[in-house]
Design an enzyme around this catalytic site. Structure first.
Site, PDB file in Angstrom:
ATOM      1  N   ARG A 228      24.977 -53.661   5.981  1.00  0.00           N
ATOM      2  CA  ARG A 228      24.423 -52.447   5.386  1.00  0.00           C
ATOM      3  C   ARG A 228      23.162 -52.046   6.145  1.00  0.00           C
ATOM      4  O   ARG A 228      22.331 -52.892   6.496  1.00  0.00           O
ATOM      5  CB  ARG A 228      24.106 -52.663   3.896  1.00  0.00           C
ATOM      6  CG  ARG A 228      25.332 -52.680   2.984  1.00  0.00           C
ATOM      7  CD  ARG A 228      26.011 -51.318   2.976  1.00  0.00           C
ATOM      8  NE  ARG A 228      27.172 -51.244   2.077  1.00  0.00           N
ATOM      9  CZ  ARG A 228      28.427 -51.405   2.458  1.00  0.00           C
ATOM     10  NH1 ARG A 228      28.691 -51.692   3.732  1.00  0.00           N
ATOM     11  NH2 ARG A 228      29.416 -51.288   1.591  1.00  0.00           N
ATOM     12  N   GLU A 257      22.805 -42.795   7.065  1.00  0.00           N
ATOM     13  CA  GLU A 257      23.955 -42.479   7.908  1.00  0.00           C
ATOM     14  C   GLU A 257      24.339 -41.006   7.865  1.00  0.00           C
ATOM     15  O   GLU A 257      25.250 -40.587   8.576  1.00  0.00           O
ATOM     16  CB  GLU A 257      25.130 -43.371   7.511  1.00  0.00           C
ATOM     17  CG  GLU A 257      24.838 -44.837   7.811  1.00  0.00           C
ATOM     18  CD  GLU A 257      25.903 -45.796   7.314  1.00  0.00           C
ATOM     19  OE1 GLU A 257      26.957 -45.322   6.842  1.00  0.00           O
ATOM     20  OE2 GLU A 257      25.677 -47.027   7.390  1.00  0.00           O
ATOM     21  N   HIS A 284      29.819 -46.750  11.310  1.00  0.00           N
ATOM     22  CA  HIS A 284      30.288 -47.459  10.118  1.00  0.00           C
ATOM     23  C   HIS A 284      31.811 -47.627  10.148  1.00  0.00           C
ATOM     24  O   HIS A 284      32.514 -47.312   9.186  1.00  0.00           O
ATOM     25  CB  HIS A 284      29.859 -46.710   8.843  1.00  0.00           C
ATOM     26  CG  HIS A 284      29.761 -47.620   7.643  1.00  0.00           C
ATOM     27  ND1 HIS A 284      28.804 -47.451   6.669  1.00  0.00           N
ATOM     28  CD2 HIS A 284      30.503 -48.693   7.248  1.00  0.00           C
ATOM     29  CE1 HIS A 284      28.962 -48.375   5.721  1.00  0.00           C
ATOM     30  NE2 HIS A 284      29.989 -49.134   6.070  1.00  0.00           N
TER      31      HIS A 284
END
Length: 321
Positions: A228, A257, A284
């Site tokens: 994360r 993000e 991601h």
């Protein structure tokens, strides 16, 4: 029992819900507002990342019996409050553990051998052979922080390369195995040439990898983060990269993000990272393969089905569709 599915999902989940005799409405195109408005009429919710399931939303759902998170992490769900309310939470970290392990290995090999940097240089007509001399993974000690599904799959792959794998997990006991040796955090920080993060976001881990952490590591090292983004303070990482304490970094996740919403400080941190030739960034996707997309739904469906057997007192019979 009725379930609302608010994100894209592999259809294999539908088969398991049918076996569990759970009716479902598949509404991935609904807005966040539409989903939240309809949710009080359902006993189940399947969500990936469309919205955070917080205390306010949970309090409006008096019928809710379970939530399924179509992914590994559950940091967008107030799991403690769900527990207090007696609502079951399922997630599917088993579904993308292979994908994350392989992506982590790809990151490590790319950093050690300057593959991304060299590729960019050659495509721009720059031939720097000596400057891109690499390092052999077999000569390294790799420290994994976190030894759940992701950490174990990563260790399994690393072991095949002949490197030493050491692991620290704050919440486990007696977890050494043939692929990795259990050590204290202090030993990991003393011995590791590469540190890879495989931990969930929590009050403890939020911002944990900062200047103090970097200073506690004995050797200059490479950092990998496929867990994360908020675990690593990017401002501090940039300082460690510039000082040489961090030799290179590969990040699949960032503090923020949504790149169009970066604050001035976040934008400055991001630009510094993006311009660093020793940094690799991916969007991601470590756990986001075609195979994991299906496996996540299958794992989630199996868990919901097994729970439904016990909840509804149906005869226990678990067959793969």
């Amino acid at each position: 029992m009725r379930c609302l599915i608010v994100d894209d999902i592999d259809p294999i989940l539908f088969e398991w819900l049918n076996k569990a005799q759970i009716q479902f409405d598949y509404k991935p195109d609904w807005t966040k507002e539409q989903c939240i408005e309809a949710l009080p009429n359902y006993e189940g919710l399947i969500v990936r990342s469309k919205f955070n399931v917080d205390k306010k939303i949970i309090d409006t759902c008096s019928m809710l019996k379970f939530i399924g998170r179509a992914g590994a992490g559950v940091d967008n769900i107030d799991k403690d409050y769900l527990h207090d309310k007696g609502i079951v939470l399922f997630h599917a970290s088993e579904g993308n553990k292979v994908a994350v392990g392989e992506h982590t290995l790809g990151f490590i090999l790319s950093l050690l051998n300057n593959i991304v940097r060299a590729n960019t240089e050659v495509k721009n007509g720059i031939w720097k052979r000596e400057e891109n001399r690499g390092h052999e993974l077999a000569s390294m000690t790799v420290g994994l922080i976190g030894y759940g599904n992701m950490g174990k799959e990563t260790a399994k792959r690393l072991a095949a390369f002949g490197c030493k794998v050491i692991v620290y997990d704050k919440y486990r006991r007696n977890y050494s195995c043939k692929n990795a040796e259990q050590v204290s955090l202090e030993i990991l920080q003393e011995k590791a040439d590469i540190i890879s993060l495989h931990i969930p976001l929590s009050d403890f881990s939020n911002g944990w990898i900062d200047t103090d952490f970097f200073n506690a590591v004995a050797k200059p090292f490479w950092l990998i983060n496929t867990s994360r983004g908020k675990i690593v303070k990017l401002k501090d990482l940039n300082k460690a990269l510039l000082s040489g304490k961090v030799r290179g970094a590969a990040l699949d996740v960032l503090e923020n993000e949504k790149l169009s919403t970066l604050s001035d400080q976040q934008q400055a941190d991001f630009q510094l990272l993006a311009q660093n030739p020793n940094v690799i960034l991916t969007p991601h996707i470590a756990g986001w393969t075609f195979e994991s997309y299906t496996k996540i739904s299958k794992v989630l469906g199996e868990k919901i089905y097994q729970w439904s057997i016990n909840y509804l007192n149906k005869p226990i019979k678990l067959n793969t569709p």
